[in-house]
Design a protein around this motif. Structure first.
Motif, short mmCIF file in Angstrom:
data_model
loop_
_atom_site.label_atom_id
_atom_site.label_comp_id
_atom_site.label_asym_id
_atom_site.label_seq_id
_atom_site.Cartn_x
_atom_site.Cartn_y
_atom_site.Cartn_z
N GLU A 143 -8.63 3.61 5.43
CA GLU A 143 -7.97 3.29 4.15
C GLU A 143 -6.49 3.65 4.22
O GLU A 143 -5.63 2.86 3.82
N VAL A 170 -4.63 1.13 6.43
CA VAL A 170 -4.44 -0.15 5.76
C VAL A 170 -3.34 -0.06 4.71
O VAL A 170 -2.46 -0.92 4.63
N GLU A 196 -2.00 -5.98 -1.69
CA GLU A 196 -2.49 -4.94 -2.60
C GLU A 196 -3.58 -5.48 -3.51
O GLU A 196 -4.61 -4.83 -3.72
N HIS A 207 -6.70 -6.10 -1.41
CA HIS A 207 -7.33 -4.82 -1.07
C HIS A 207 -8.22 -4.35 -2.22
O HIS A 207 -9.39 -4.00 -2.01
N LYS A 253 -12.39 -4.26 -2.13
CA LYS A 253 -13.10 -3.00 -2.40
C LYS A 253 -14.07 -3.16 -3.57
O LYS A 253 -15.17 -2.61 -3.54
N PRO A 274 -12.23 -0.36 5.09
CA PRO A 274 -10.88 -0.81 5.45
C PRO A 274 -10.47 -0.24 6.81
O PRO A 274 -10.83 0.89 7.15
N PRO A 310 -4.20 -5.58 7.82
CA PRO A 310 -5.29 -5.01 7.01
C PRO A 310 -6.56 -5.82 7.24
O PRO A 310 -6.53 -7.06 7.22
N TYR A 357 -11.21 -5.57 7.03
CA TYR A 357 -12.34 -4.92 6.38
C TYR A 357 -13.57 -5.18 7.24
O TYR A 357 -13.86 -6.32 7.59
#
Length: 163
Positions: A57, A60, A76, A79, A83, A91, A98, A100
């Motif tokens: 996290e 990222v 952002e 992200h 989540k 992440p 970035p 996942y």
């Protein structure tokens, strides 16, 4: 009898040095992404199996913070969306982007337009994503901006990808 001198050793030079030109294989941005991936693998090895979600996290969020404003705002929002849509995803960075992952395998990622000097950012899925639909389906999307409708579509795709 004349004394023999040792033969000179032939020195090998890379093609780059002999031609004076860089290789046409990879761009500077692609080579930088490969270096970032090597660093990510080394960091993961140092962290060991316990270096889970918290470290990923922070990595990222650090990568997102480095992006230009337009890409950073999208990253952002993505992200937070990922989540919320798929809390099971962890992440992490992947080639400096970035990403996942589920069970250590990248499922989806965000590529800043700035990273490879493209005219748009990309949100994509790896082959680990469960998006199969017939004989053909999209695996990445060009993003110039994120609207509520696009966020809804991405949220649904991320949920399907981890199902």
């Amino acid at each position: 009898m004349a004394e023999r001198k040792p033969a000179k050793k032939a020195t090998r030079k890379s093609a780059r040095r002999t031609t004076g030109k860089a290789s046409k294989g990879f761009t500077a941005e692609e080579r930088a992404a490969m270096r970032e991936r090597a660093q990510e693998l080394k960091a993961a090895t140092r962290r060991g199996p316990r270096g889970g979600k918290a470290d990923g996290e922070s990595d990222v969020l650090a990568k997102i913070a480095e992006m230009p404003e337009r890409d950073r705002a999208m990253a952002e929002r993505l992200h937070a969306l990922i989540k919320a849509s798929a809390p099971a995803l962890s992440p992490r960075t992947w080639y400096g982007m970035p990403a996942y992952a589920k069970d250590g395998k990248v499922v989806c990622f965000f590529q800043s337009a700035h990273k490879f000097k493209a005219r748009y950012a990309t949100f994509g899925f790896s082959d680990k994503a469960n998006l199969d639909e017939g004989a053909m389906w999209p695996t990445s999307f060009a993003l110039k901006e994120l609207t509520a409708a696009q966020e809804k579509k991405i949220g649904a795709l991320v949920k399907k990808a981890v199902s």
